[in-house]
Write an enzyme that holds these catalytic residues in place. Structure first.
Site, PDB file in Angstrom:
ATOM      1  N   SER A   1       1.066  -0.993   0.168  1.00  0.00           N
ATOM      2  CA  SER A   1      -0.090  -0.045  -0.120  1.00  0.00           C
ATOM      3  C   SER A   1       0.981   1.110   0.043  1.00  0.00           C
ATOM      4  CB  SER A   1      -0.986   0.063   1.362  1.00  0.00           C
ATOM      5  OG  SER A   1      -1.021   1.262   1.838  1.00  0.00           O
TER       6      SER A   1
ATOM      7  N   TYR B   1      -1.328  -0.345  10.761  1.00  0.00           N
ATOM      8  CA  TYR B   1      -1.631  -0.156   9.085  1.00  0.00           C
ATOM      9  C   TYR B   1      -0.164  -0.108   8.693  1.00  0.00           C
ATOM     10  CZ  TYR B   1      -3.895  -0.947   4.513  1.00  0.00           C
ATOM     11  OH  TYR B   1      -3.734  -1.705   3.614  1.00  0.00           O
TER      12      TYR B   1
END
Length: 282
Positions: free
Chosen positions: A133, A146
């Site tokens: 990501s 995250y």
């Protein structure tokens, strides 16, 4: 000859769209999810669906991979897509919540790769794509845990690429920006049980932004999945291109990563004069 794909986390989002795009090439596609019933529409389209929990014991993951090999003879492309976002402050996340996050986003991907790699090494071919990501480039308020899982995947993926490249195996980290999937809602996003009032003024604006951004993201997951499939197979627009270490997907990803690189370069240059004074004088 058709390739065989193994894709995790296919109940929605990129997993589902990559499965469809790979199937459209005429390849064999094995789509997995913890709950196979959520893959019914993919099964109806011709995708082979399997129940797979990436947090299961290694022997169980090995058994699923062995079944795929028995059915198709090989796994040519592995897409490690399963994952979720733990939203909240770093201090707010309990040890249990943080470890569970890493179990799925990092150790789950490692477990599936461990199960597949022996077969790829035996064939001296194959491609592994770990789903990272843009969060793996910069730690962010409200998503620090995250981000840390994606930072971890970046290091693992870059190292693995160097280790298996001489064996004919390609490895890449896919780094999407914000795409219009359910990732910011539903079961893909969880929050810590604990709230720290001192952090609310800092965290709440970002939490609200995530909520407002949900289903208003700029990226089209169908277009993103198509590019990923072309990149992993060297077909279409990606014919003749060599896979990078980290493949950004989305205009926002390109813009954000470019900004991070410029900022980090400036920081390095600002402190370089002192940093280089610490070597031993021989």
């Amino acid at each position: 000859m058709p390739r065989t794909w193994l894709i995790t986390g296919c109940s929605g989002g990129f997993g589902k769209e990559i499965s469809k795009a790979a199937l459209a090439l005429g390849d064999n596609v094995v789509a997995t999810s913890r709950n196979e019933s959520k893959l019914a529409d993919l099964a109806e389209s011709g995708v082979h669906t399997v129940s797979l929990d990436v947090n299961a014991p290694q022997k169980d993951i090995n058994a699923v991979v062995a079944e795929v090999i028995s059915k198709y003879g090989s796994i040519d492309v592995l897409v490690n897509n399963a994952g979720y976002i733990l939203e909240g402050g770093v201090e707010e996340a309990s040890d249990e919540e943080a470890r569970a996050h890493f179990d799925t986003n990092v150790f789950g991907q490692l477990a599936v790769a461990r199960a597949v790699l022996p077969y790829m090494r035996a064939k001296k071919s194959g491609t592994i794509a770990n789903m990272g990501s843009i969060a793996g480039w910069r730690g962010g308020i409200n998503c620090g845990l995250y981000c840390s899982t994606k930072f971890a995947l970046a290091g693992i993926t870059e190292a693995l690429k160097k280790e298996v490249q001489p064996l004919g195996i390609s490895v890449v980290l896919i780094e999407p920006g914000y795409f219009r999937t359910d990732f910011l809602s539903g079961g893909h996003k969880v929050t810590p049980k604990k709230t720290i009032e001192d952090l609310v003024p800092v965290i709440k604006p970002l939490k609200d932004m995530f909520s407002m951004y949900d289903h208003k993201q700029p990226g089209d997951p169908v277009k993103g999945a198509q590019l990923i499939v072309e990149a992993l197979t060297g077909t279409g627009r990606c014919a003749g291109r060599q896979l990078p270490d980290r493949l950004a997907i989305g205009s926002d990803a390109v813009a954000m990563i470019s900004g991070v690189l410029e900022h980090k370069k400036k920081e390095l240059d600002d402190w370089k004069d002192l940093a280089v004074t610490t070597d031993i004088s021989d």
